[in-house]
Design a protein around this motif. Structure first.
Motif, PDB file in Angstrom:
ATOM      1  N   THR A   1      -5.410 -11.111  45.618  1.00  0.00           N
ATOM      2  CA  THR A   1      -4.357 -10.240  46.156  1.00  0.00           C
ATOM      3  C   THR A   1      -3.955 -10.684  47.557  1.00  0.00           C
ATOM      4  N   PHE A   2      -4.940 -10.997  48.379  1.00  0.00           N
ATOM      5  CA  PHE A   2      -4.653 -11.402  49.745  1.00  0.00           C
ATOM      6  C   PHE A   2      -4.424 -12.902  49.877  1.00  0.00           C
ATOM      7  N   GLY A   3      -4.575 -13.636  48.784  1.00  0.00           N
ATOM      8  CA  GLY A   3      -4.452 -15.081  48.841  1.00  0.00           C
ATOM      9  C   GLY A   3      -3.131 -15.593  48.308  1.00  0.00           C
ATOM     10  N   SER A   4      -3.055 -16.878  48.136  1.00  0.00           N
ATOM     11  CA  SER A   4      -1.821 -17.523  47.677  1.00  0.00           C
ATOM     12  C   SER A   4      -1.846 -17.839  46.189  1.00  0.00           C
ATOM     13  N   GLN A   5      -2.941 -17.438  45.490  1.00  0.00           N
ATOM     14  CA  GLN A   5      -3.039 -17.678  44.053  1.00  0.00           C
ATOM     15  C   GLN A   5      -3.237 -16.359  43.309  1.00  0.00           C
ATOM     16  N   ALA A   6      -2.641 -16.273  42.123  1.00  0.00           N
ATOM     17  CA  ALA A   6      -2.812 -15.084  41.286  1.00  0.00           C
ATOM     18  C   ALA A   6      -4.139 -15.158  40.523  1.00  0.00           C
ATOM     19  N   GLN A   7      -4.556 -16.331  40.179  1.00  0.00           N
ATOM     20  CA  GLN A   7      -5.885 -16.640  39.670  1.00  0.00           C
ATOM     21  C   GLN A   7      -6.134 -18.095  40.029  1.00  0.00           C
ATOM     22  N   ALA A   8      -7.308 -18.577  39.799  1.00  0.00           N
ATOM     23  CA  ALA A   8      -7.630 -19.943  40.200  1.00  0.00           C
ATOM     24  C   ALA A   8      -6.652 -20.937  39.583  1.00  0.00           C
ATOM     25  N   GLY A   9      -5.977 -21.702  40.418  1.00  0.00           N
ATOM     26  CA  GLY A   9      -5.059 -22.734  39.951  1.00  0.00           C
ATOM     27  C   GLY A   9      -3.665 -22.241  39.643  1.00  0.00           C
ATOM     28  N   VAL A  10      -3.403 -20.950  39.776  1.00  0.00           N
ATOM     29  CA  VAL A  10      -2.074 -20.390  39.491  1.00  0.00           C
ATOM     30  C   VAL A  10      -1.520 -19.768  40.775  1.00  0.00           C
ATOM     31  N   ALA A  11      -0.418 -20.305  41.263  1.00  0.00           N
ATOM     32  CA  ALA A  11       0.161 -19.823  42.519  1.00  0.00           C
ATOM     33  C   ALA A  11       0.779 -18.439  42.355  1.00  0.00           C
ATOM     34  N   GLN A  12       0.691 -17.657  43.418  1.00  0.00           N
ATOM     35  CA  GLN A  12       1.391 -16.377  43.455  1.00  0.00           C
ATOM     36  C   GLN A  12       2.898 -16.635  43.412  1.00  0.00           C
ATOM     37  N   PRO A  13       3.643 -15.732  42.816  1.00  0.00           N
ATOM     38  CA  PRO A  13       5.104 -15.879  42.873  1.00  0.00           C
ATOM     39  C   PRO A  13       5.581 -15.829  44.319  1.00  0.00           C
ATOM     40  N   ALA A  14       6.553 -16.650  44.641  1.00  0.00           N
ATOM     41  CA  ALA A  14       7.051 -16.712  46.017  1.00  0.00           C
ATOM     42  C   ALA A  14       7.761 -15.421  46.394  1.00  0.00           C
ATOM     43  N   LEU A  15       7.586 -15.012  47.647  1.00  0.00           N
ATOM     44  CA  LEU A  15       8.332 -13.877  48.156  1.00  0.00           C
ATOM     45  C   LEU A  15       9.735 -14.337  48.526  1.00  0.00           C
ATOM     46  N   HIS A  16      10.718 -13.499  48.263  1.00  0.00           N
ATOM     47  CA  HIS A  16      12.108 -13.881  48.485  1.00  0.00           C
ATOM     48  C   HIS A  16      12.469 -13.845  49.972  1.00  0.00           C
TER      49      HIS A  16
END
Length: 509
Positions: A393-408
């Motif tokens: 939640t506080f990081g840049s990945q949604a799970q290991a190896g999967v990037a969080q969706p970019a903020l607009h």
């Protein structure tokens, strides 16, 4: 030339001196009047067939540099516009904070992250579960407070526009009335200097409202235009500009979104009124503050959705829902969310949910991994959810190896035409929060810096105007002494002529 001519010339000289004394008194009386231009008289020797007939006193005129005056008018609009913007942004600064100050949204987010890290060491601790909820409340309230500040300043800009339009109309009417008097006096060869000074003062008032230029007509009338070429009528009776009152909720926009335009003769002229107080208020209302709000909405929605994606619906709207993205425009489903975000009432009622979770996650290769909440009576030391939140939640990945969706940062707002003036570092919430606060604080600082620069230029221009058109007391007092001497000399001429006439009459009796 006889005695009668000498008497007539001396009498005319006294009349000329009287007129100059009246003018001198007017100048001295207005020495401290802002914008007053010194009035000077014109004099011409009268002759007929080479014989002197005295002096002709012409109407008083203004000693003024039109090009310099036009520069001052434009500078007034620049300075007043920056002052208006500065007032609004400094009100935002008071609640925005600075990165790392403790009360900015980045720091509040960091406090929430720290509380989860502490909970991870003892998931069963009820005091620490409560502390997590308290930190979440602080973050939500911080977001609310900042959003409310945007809303208040946007409404203030709209209200100020209504007031400024009324002042604009009154000032245009004043210019029209003075111009009518000037036009009437021009053919009579009487001085219009006092009226022109009053009209110039009205133009200076006008220039603080909107950037204008003026053009004097041969008959003494004055045409007023905006820098975009819009003619502003000075004899329109009612109006001539109108602006309907309106509220400015987060989802409103101009044009067509509940915010009315400034009308002139049935036409919307909002975009033709630039500079000054009105131009600044339009920019604040339609661009600056909606962009700030949209940036905060993006942060609020991303924060709530990223918690929910890991299995904890920690933040919701008042109905208990987490707004979804993916609309057209991108923020269509959560415009204004920052103003209403709150901690989920279920979590407030049962703080243990920050350990156990609120919702099952099916899992997705492009998003968060699957998750099942800790069931009632489950292990008190359950750490799965807390670890997911701390790591993802506080990081840049949604799970290991999967990037969080970019903020607009573009396509923002109710119409999708707003652009944030920054690029967030990475996809982490903290990076976006830091960029948001830093960018908005820098925007305010830039306005303050620009204002100081433009005020320095304004002061310089006003000093130049004063040197050309202002009342110089030394000059006026020197002229007064000269007039006194001239008055005495003309009076002695009259006295001498009268004495000679008396002697003449006595000699023939």
């Amino acid at each position: 030339m006889g005695l009668d001519s000498a008497l007539s010339i001396a009498s005319g000289g006294l009349a000329n001196i009287n007129a100059q004394f009246a003018l001198l008194s007017q100048n001295v009386a207005n020495a401290a009047t802002p914008g007053y231009a010194v009035e000077v008289s014109s004099q011409q020797a009268l002759t007929a067939d080479g014989v002197g007939l005295g002096v002709h006193t012409g109407p008083a005129t203004l000693q003024i540099d039109q090009a310099l005056q036009a520069s001052v008018t434009q500078q007034n609009a620049t300075v007043t516009g920056l002052q208006t913007t500065q007032t609004a942004l400094q009100a935002i600064d008071s609640v925005l904070g600075t990165p790392g100050s403790g009360n900015d949204i980045g720091s509040l987010l960091g406090n929430l992250q720290d509380s989860f890290s502490t909970l991870l060491t003892d998931p069963s601790s009820q005091p620490q579960q409560t502390a997590v909820v308290a930190s979440a409340n602080s973050l939500a309230q911080g977001i609310n407070t900042l959003s409310n500040a945007y809303s208040a300043q946007r409404q203030a800009a709209q209200n100020d526009l209504s007031s400024s339009v009324n002042t604009l109309n009154a000032t245009l009417a004043t210019i029209g009335q003075l111009s009518s008097q000037i036009i009437a006096l021009k053919p009579t060869n009487q001085s219009t200097a006092d009226l022109e000074n009053q009209r110039n003062a009205a133009v200076q008032t006008l220039s603080q409202l909107v950037n204008v230029r003026t053009q004097e007509q041969p008959n003494g009338d004055l045409s007023v235009f905006t820098t975009n070429g819009l003619s502003l009528p000075t004899r329109a009776g009612a109006g001539p500009l109108t602006l309907a009152s309106a509220s400015t909720p987060a989802g409103s926009f101009y044009p067509g979104g509940g915010i009315p335009g400034i009308m002139l003769g049935g036409s919307d002229v909002t975009n033709q009124l630039a500079g000054g107080q009105i131009g600044a208020d339009i920019t604040l209302r339609d661009t600056t503050l909606p962009t700030d709000q949209a940036e905060l909405d993006e942060f609020a929605q991303a924060t709530s959705s990223r918690f929910a994606a890991q299995g904890l619906t920690l933040f919701t709207d008042p109905a208990g829902n987490v707004p979804t993205g993916g609309g057209t425009p991108s923020q269509a489903g959560y415009v204004g969310f920052a103003g209403v975000i709150q901690v989920n009432s279920a979590v407030t009622a049962d703080p243990s949910l920050v350990r156990d979770g609120t919702n099952t996650i099916a899992g997705s290769p492009a998003g968060a991994a699957a998750f099942t909440p800790n069931p009632p009576g489950g292990p008190a030391g359950f750490t799965t959810l807390i670890s997911r939140i701390a790591n993802f939640t506080f990081g840049s990945q949604a799970q290991a190896g999967v990037a969080q969706p970019a903020l607009h940062t573009n396509g923002l707002g109710a119409t999708g035409n707003l652009i944030a003036p920054f690029n967030a570092a990475g996809n982490a919430l903290s990076g976006y929060a830091t960029s948001l606060v830093a960018s908005q604080a820098q925007g305010s600082a830039t306005v303050t810096s620009n204002l100081a620069t433009e005020q320095t230029l304004q002061t310089s221009l006003n000093a130049k105007v004063a040197s050309v058109s202002g009342v110089n007391m030394d000059t006026e007092l020197s002229q007064m002494l000269s007039l006194q001497n001239a008055y005495g000399a003309n009076a002695r001429v009259i006295s001498a002529v009268q004495s000679m006439f008396t002697q003449l009459l006595q000699s023939v009796q």
